[in-house]
Design a protein around this motif. Sequence first.
Motif, PDB file in Angstrom:
ATOM      1  N   ALA A  29       0.833  -1.199   0.000  1.00  0.00           N
ATOM      2  CA  ALA A  29       0.000   0.000   0.000  1.00  0.00           C
ATOM      3  C   ALA A  29       0.869   1.251   0.000  1.00  0.00           C
ATOM      4  N   THR A  30       1.931   1.230   0.799  1.00  0.00           N
ATOM      5  CA  THR A  30       2.853   2.365   0.862  1.00  0.00           C
ATOM      6  C   THR A  30       3.519   2.606  -0.488  1.00  0.00           C
ATOM      7  N   GLN A  31       3.957   1.529  -1.145  1.00  0.00           N
ATOM      8  CA  GLN A  31       4.581   1.669  -2.466  1.00  0.00           C
ATOM      9  C   GLN A  31       3.611   2.271  -3.476  1.00  0.00           C
ATOM     10  N   ILE A  33       1.049   4.218  -2.898  1.00  0.00           N
ATOM     11  CA  ILE A  33       0.833   5.628  -2.580  1.00  0.00           C
ATOM     12  C   ILE A  33       2.026   6.451  -3.034  1.00  0.00           C
ATOM     13  N   ASP A  34       3.235   5.965  -2.763  1.00  0.00           N
ATOM     14  CA  ASP A  34       4.451   6.674  -3.169  1.00  0.00           C
ATOM     15  C   ASP A  34       4.560   6.801  -4.681  1.00  0.00           C
ATOM     16  N   ASN A  35       4.067   5.812  -5.411  1.00  0.00           N
ATOM     17  CA  ASN A  35       4.134   5.833  -6.875  1.00  0.00           C
ATOM     18  C   ASN A  35       2.988   6.620  -7.503  1.00  0.00           C
ATOM     19  N   GLY A  36       2.116   7.202  -6.700  1.00  0.00           N
ATOM     20  CA  GLY A  36       1.043   8.047  -7.218  1.00  0.00           C
ATOM     21  C   GLY A  36      -0.177   7.286  -7.703  1.00  0.00           C
ATOM     22  N   ARG A  37      -0.320   6.030  -7.322  1.00  0.00           N
ATOM     23  CA  ARG A  37      -1.468   5.241  -7.762  1.00  0.00           C
ATOM     24  C   ARG A  37      -2.689   5.445  -6.871  1.00  0.00           C
ATOM     25  N   VAL A  38      -2.491   6.138  -5.751  1.00  0.00           N
ATOM     26  CA  VAL A  38      -3.592   6.417  -4.824  1.00  0.00           C
ATOM     27  C   VAL A  38      -3.629   7.922  -4.587  1.00  0.00           C
ATOM     28  N   LYS A  39      -4.814   8.517  -4.777  1.00  0.00           N
ATOM     29  CA  LYS A  39      -4.977   9.950  -4.530  1.00  0.00           C
ATOM     30  C   LYS A  39      -6.094  10.152  -3.518  1.00  0.00           C
ATOM     31  N   LEU A  40      -5.866  11.053  -2.607  1.00  0.00           N
ATOM     32  CA  LEU A  40      -6.831  11.374  -1.561  1.00  0.00           C
ATOM     33  C   LEU A  40      -7.423  12.741  -1.876  1.00  0.00           C
ATOM     34  N   ASN A  41      -8.725  12.779  -2.096  1.00  0.00           N
ATOM     35  CA  ASN A  41      -9.429  14.018  -2.455  1.00  0.00           C
ATOM     36  C   ASN A  41      -8.777  14.710  -3.651  1.00  0.00           C
ATOM     37  N   LYS A  46       1.153  11.415   0.977  1.00  0.00           N
ATOM     38  CA  LYS A  46       2.106  10.466   1.542  1.00  0.00           C
ATOM     39  C   LYS A  46       1.353   9.371   2.288  1.00  0.00           C
ATOM     40  N   PRO A  47       1.994   8.208   2.523  1.00  0.00           N
ATOM     41  CA  PRO A  47       1.315   7.092   3.195  1.00  0.00           C
ATOM     42  C   PRO A  47       0.822   7.409   4.605  1.00  0.00           C
ATOM     43  N   ALA A  48       1.482   8.315   5.303  1.00  0.00           N
ATOM     44  CA  ALA A  48       1.104   8.622   6.679  1.00  0.00           C
ATOM     45  C   ALA A  48      -0.041   9.625   6.769  1.00  0.00           C
ATOM     46  N   ARG A  49      -0.531  10.099   5.653  1.00  0.00           N
ATOM     47  CA  ARG A  49      -1.633  11.075   5.651  1.00  0.00           C
ATOM     48  C   ARG A  49      -2.871  10.454   6.283  1.00  0.00           C
ATOM     49  N   ASP A  50      -3.558  11.224   7.092  1.00  0.00           N
ATOM     50  CA  ASP A  50      -4.766  10.722   7.759  1.00  0.00           C
ATOM     51  C   ASP A  50      -5.936  10.691   6.795  1.00  0.00           C
ATOM     52  N   VAL A  51      -6.716   9.626   6.907  1.00  0.00           N
ATOM     53  CA  VAL A  51      -7.946   9.485   6.136  1.00  0.00           C
ATOM     54  C   VAL A  51      -9.088   9.428   7.147  1.00  0.00           C
ATOM     55  N   LYS A  52     -10.223  10.009   6.786  1.00  0.00           N
ATOM     56  CA  LYS A  52     -11.372  10.021   7.692  1.00  0.00           C
ATOM     57  C   LYS A  52     -12.633   9.737   6.886  1.00  0.00           C
ATOM     58  N   PRO A  53     -13.696   9.330   7.535  1.00  0.00           N
ATOM     59  CA  PRO A  53     -14.941   9.069   6.802  1.00  0.00           C
ATOM     60  C   PRO A  53     -15.379  10.307   6.023  1.00  0.00           C
ATOM     61  N   GLY A  54     -15.797  10.065   4.782  1.00  0.00           N
ATOM     62  CA  GLY A  54     -16.212  11.154   3.902  1.00  0.00           C
ATOM     63  C   GLY A  54     -15.152  11.523   2.878  1.00  0.00           C
ATOM     64  N   ASP A  55     -13.897  11.086   3.066  1.00  0.00           N
ATOM     65  CA  ASP A  55     -12.833  11.376   2.101  1.00  0.00           C
ATOM     66  C   ASP A  55     -13.046  10.581   0.819  1.00  0.00           C
ATOM     67  N   ARG A  56     -12.596  11.155  -0.298  1.00  0.00           N
ATOM     68  CA  ARG A  56     -12.700  10.491  -1.600  1.00  0.00           C
ATOM     69  C   ARG A  56     -11.331   9.955  -2.007  1.00  0.00           C
ATOM     70  N   LEU A  57     -11.279   8.697  -2.442  1.00  0.00           N
ATOM     71  CA  LEU A  57     -10.036   8.065  -2.870  1.00  0.00           C
ATOM     72  C   LEU A  57     -10.137   7.663  -4.331  1.00  0.00           C
ATOM     73  N   ASP A  58      -9.058   7.896  -5.073  1.00  0.00           N
ATOM     74  CA  ASP A  58      -8.919   7.403  -6.437  1.00  0.00           C
ATOM     75  C   ASP A  58      -7.771   6.404  -6.414  1.00  0.00           C
TER      76      ASP A  58
END
Length: 132
Positions: A29-31, A33-41, A46-58
């Motif tokens: 999962a960390t790899q 995120i680091d490679n840009g395959r996961v975007k938050l809002n 970064k992998p340590a970024r907090d996620v909370k209910p209601g956030d949008r993930l790509d």
Amino acid sequence: MPTEKVPLDRMRLDKWLWAARFFKTRSLATQAIDNGRVKLNGERVKPARDVKPGDRLDIHLGEIDWTLTVRALAMQRGPAPVAQALYQEDPASQARRQQQASDRKLATNPAATIKGRPTKRDRRQIHRFTDE
């Protein structure tokens, strides 16, 4: 001293992706995120970024693109039905994934285009054709 269960209001993104069963390990999962395959809002994070209910993930996994909304958080990785309750996929994303799956089913088998030894399936067809 007994540990009290405190309801979660946020957690690390890599840990949530692992708990939601998008990746087999947190390091994968960390790899991603680091490679840009996961975007938050819509932002690269970064992998340590907090996620909370209601956030949008790509999430981009191989040929599959997911667009989803975080519904809940979980500290432990549970069974698949529990993991699926942690998020809600957008209807457009779900339709796109189903279309991609049907396109893959209709695509030609890559092994069929390779010349060389016949596969086990090819041998069975040859034996049926030659009545052996």
